[in-house]
Design a protein around this motif. Structure first.
Motif, PDB file in Angstrom:
ATOM      1  N   ALA A 317      39.290  49.326  40.686  1.00 31.67           N
ATOM      2  CA  ALA A 317      39.160  48.811  39.322  1.00 31.67           C
ATOM      3  C   ALA A 317      39.726  47.401  39.222  1.00 31.67           C
ATOM      4  CB  ALA A 317      39.875  49.749  38.350  1.00 31.67           C
ATOM      5  N   THR A 318      40.873  47.183  39.844  1.00 37.02           N
ATOM      6  CA  THR A 318      41.510  45.862  39.797  1.00 37.02           C
ATOM      7  C   THR A 318      40.624  44.791  40.415  1.00 37.02           C
ATOM      8  OG1 THR A 318      43.723  46.831  39.866  1.00 37.02           O
ATOM      9  CG2 THR A 318      43.521  44.527  40.545  1.00 37.02           C
ATOM     10  N   MET A 319      40.096  45.059  41.603  1.00 37.08           N
ATOM     11  CA  MET A 319      39.273  44.071  42.295  1.00 37.08           C
ATOM     12  C   MET A 319      37.941  43.865  41.577  1.00 37.08           C
ATOM     13  SD  MET A 319      41.157  42.936  44.562  1.00 37.08           S
ATOM     14  CE  MET A 319      42.800  43.398  45.122  1.00 37.08           C
ATOM     15  N   LEU A 320      37.382  44.950  41.035  1.00 38.72           N
ATOM     16  CA  LEU A 320      36.116  44.819  40.320  1.00 38.72           C
ATOM     17  C   LEU A 320      36.293  44.005  39.050  1.00 38.72           C
ATOM     18  CD1 LEU A 320      33.147  45.670  40.412  1.00 38.72           C
ATOM     19  CD2 LEU A 320      33.761  47.645  39.009  1.00 38.72           C
ATOM     20  N   LEU A 367      43.455  36.768  35.380  1.00 39.35           N
ATOM     21  CA  LEU A 367      43.114  35.846  36.471  1.00 39.35           C
ATOM     22  C   LEU A 367      41.603  35.626  36.550  1.00 39.35           C
ATOM     23  CD1 LEU A 367      45.568  37.073  39.251  1.00 39.35           C
ATOM     24  CD2 LEU A 367      45.514  34.786  38.239  1.00 39.35           C
ATOM     25  N   GLY A 368      40.833  36.702  36.435  1.00 35.90           N
ATOM     26  CA  GLY A 368      39.384  36.563  36.517  1.00 35.90           C
ATOM     27  C   GLY A 368      38.834  35.702  35.393  1.00 35.90           C
ATOM     28  N   ALA A 369      39.311  35.944  34.172  1.00 35.80           N
ATOM     29  CA  ALA A 369      38.802  35.189  33.025  1.00 35.80           C
ATOM     30  C   ALA A 369      39.232  33.731  33.079  1.00 35.80           C
ATOM     31  CB  ALA A 369      39.272  35.837  31.729  1.00 35.80           C
ATOM     32  N   ALA A 417      43.571  35.022  44.871  1.00 38.33           N
ATOM     33  CA  ALA A 417      44.166  35.951  43.905  1.00 38.33           C
ATOM     34  C   ALA A 417      44.052  37.404  44.357  1.00 38.33           C
ATOM     35  CB  ALA A 417      43.491  35.778  42.542  1.00 38.33           C
ATOM     36  N   ALA A 418      42.971  37.761  45.034  1.00 37.18           N
ATOM     37  CA  ALA A 418      42.743  39.162  45.417  1.00 37.18           C
ATOM     38  C   ALA A 418      43.866  39.727  46.295  1.00 37.18           C
ATOM     39  CB  ALA A 418      41.385  39.302  46.097  1.00 37.18           C
ATOM     40  N   TRP A 422      46.686  42.794  45.485  1.00 38.08           N
ATOM     41  CA  TRP A 422      46.833  43.948  46.380  1.00 38.08           C
ATOM     42  C   TRP A 422      48.251  44.068  46.916  1.00 38.08           C
ATOM     43  CZ3 TRP A 422      47.316  43.772  51.956  1.00 38.08           C
ATOM     44  CH2 TRP A 422      47.366  45.051  52.541  1.00 38.08           C
ATOM     45  N   LEU A 423      48.791  42.964  47.404  1.00 37.36           N
ATOM     46  CA  LEU A 423      50.141  42.987  47.987  1.00 37.36           C
ATOM     47  C   LEU A 423      51.205  43.319  46.939  1.00 37.36           C
ATOM     48  CD1 LEU A 423      49.928  39.861  50.330  1.00 37.36           C
ATOM     49  CD2 LEU A 423      50.187  42.245  51.058  1.00 37.36           C
TER      50      LEU A 423
END
Length: 429
Positions: A317-320, A367-369, A417-418, A422-423
């Motif tokens: 969900a986070t990555m999508l 971050l995506g927006a 950012a990805a 994750w980390l």
């Protein structure tokens, strides 16, 4: 109605991208069609927060444009241009890096549109002094403003929406967003020489002449500069404390503009000449077309489809959300996108037991927006404002000239950012 709303937006966007029709004409005509078709009515256009014109954005821009118009009469922009060029020792690349860092830092504490309005005049003057084309510098700065604005709650309007929906504070944004923004800025700075290759050639004699200039001589009206400084301090204080004072930033900007016009005694032409009327009308038309997409449920269905693909996995969900937000925010303005997406993210967060992993969805949306605003020339408000300033100053930047650079920067920043998400929220959580 849904088909009509999609068709109108697609046609208008194509015309804007192809530049066969002026972007303001395309946006206003598109708005006229969706209104005439009955998709949105006067209440939707003028009074609705979800589907109408965002008057906070319009009046914030108007107020700051008037303030910049008054400030321009003092000569402070010429002073800043000479100061920057001298500190960079006449190197165009060092000037770009310096202005990029100033813009990114300012965007973290002010609205990125306001920062762009303040930095653009300085940039064009520096480039005129060095006799280099200003377009690459303007593009680099607006890209930096969208990156830097992601770092704080008040840096970019989508962050304010996310903070409100997610119950996230200013300190939450600093702790979670500022670290990745600093990393993104380092990467962006390293990419600049290759991204704008061929834009840094300066005549050595011209650079030597710059070093001989005295920046203090550029100040034409010291008394007016002091008045502007006092008003700007009050305006910035209002921006920082707008939630405490319960006064919207747009009203703060308008009050500051009114006060400055009153105490400056300048004729109307001097301060109104800085107002980008075409840009304001473009925003109005764009908001109406996007409002039609919101009202017909197009944006909501796209967002729901994206969230259903996650299958309940927080990492997926986070990555999508990160990738979809970056793409969609580059095509439509990131403010209505985040306003539509945030309730769905809130539902997903509630379904995740682990608090840290749940919050990762909010940071992915932010971050995506914010970073996705760099994807195209209409992805963020700051982009549209910068292109309007450049055009009126006879340094036009085409949709594709900006977008070619924006796609590269967006891809790089999202890729950076990805692993951060994750980390920080999954690998060591």
């Amino acid at each position: 109605m849904t088909v009509v709303a999609i068709a109108v937006f697609a046609i208008a966007y194509t015309l804007i991208a192809s530049e066969r029709v002026h972007k303001t004409t395309a946006a206003l005509c598109g708005a006229g069609v969706v209104i005439a078709a009955g998709i949105v009515d006067s209440d939707d256009v003028f009074y609705s927060h979800e589907t109408g014109i965002d008057w906070n954005v319009i009046y914030l821009l108007l107020g700051m444009m008037i303030i910049v118009g008054v400030l321009r009469q003092t000569g402070v922009f010429e002073w800043a241009a000479i100061w920057a060029a001298k500190r960079a020792k006449g190197s165009a690349l060092r000037v770009m890096i310096l202005l990029v860092l100033i813009t990114a830092t300012g965007s973290g504490f002010l609205d990125n549109v306001t920062t762009v309005l303040l930095v653009a005049p300085v940039t064009m003057l520096v480039c005129e002094r060095l006799e280099v084309p200003p377009q690459p510098f303007l593009i680099a700065e607006v890209l930096a403003s969208n990156i830097g604005g992601a770092g704080t709650l008040i840096g970019d309007p989508p962050n304010i929406i996310i903070g409100s929906r997610g119950g996230l504070t200013f300190n939450d944004f600093v702790a979670n967003m500022t670290p990745i923004v600093l990393i993104e800025l380092v990467v962006f700075t390293l990419v600049l020489p290759r991204l704008f290759r061929g834009s840094f050639t300066v005549d050595p004699e011209r650079a030597a002449d710059i070093m001989q200039l005295n920046e203090r001589e550029a100040i034409r009206d010291p008394k007016l500069l002091i008045k502007c400084g006092v008003v700007l301090l009050c305006v910035f204080a209002g921006f920082f404390g707008h939630s405490y004072f319960e006064v919207e930033p747009a009203l703060v900007a308008l009050l500051g503009a009114g006060a400055l016009v009153l105490i400056s005694g300048l004729p109307q032409h001097d301060y109104l000449s800085a107002v980008e009327w075409e840009t304001l009308l473009f925003f109005a038309g764009l908001f109406v077309m996007i409002g039609a997409l919101v009202k017909t449920g197009v944006i909501r269905r796209l967002a729901e489809y994206a969230t259903h693909l996650t299958g309940g996995d927080a990492l997926v969900a986070t990555m999508l959300i990160l990738v979809v937000s970056a793409v969609l925010s580059g095509v439509i303005d990131n403010i209505p996108y985040v306003a539509t997406m945030s309730p769905l993210v809130a539902q997903l967060v509630e379904s995740i037991d682990h608090e840290s992993k749940g919050h990762a969805l909010w940071w992915a949306l932010a971050l995506g927006a914010d970073l996705g605003g760099n994807l195209t020339a209409v992805g963020a408000s700051a982009n549209v404002v910068m292109l309007g300033i450049a055009r009126r100053s006879d340094y036009p930047i085409s949709f594709w000239e900006f977008t070619r650079k924006g796609v590269v920067v967006t891809a790089i920043t999202v890729i950076v950012a990805a692993p951060y998400l994750w980390l920080r929220y999954f690998a060591f959580s």
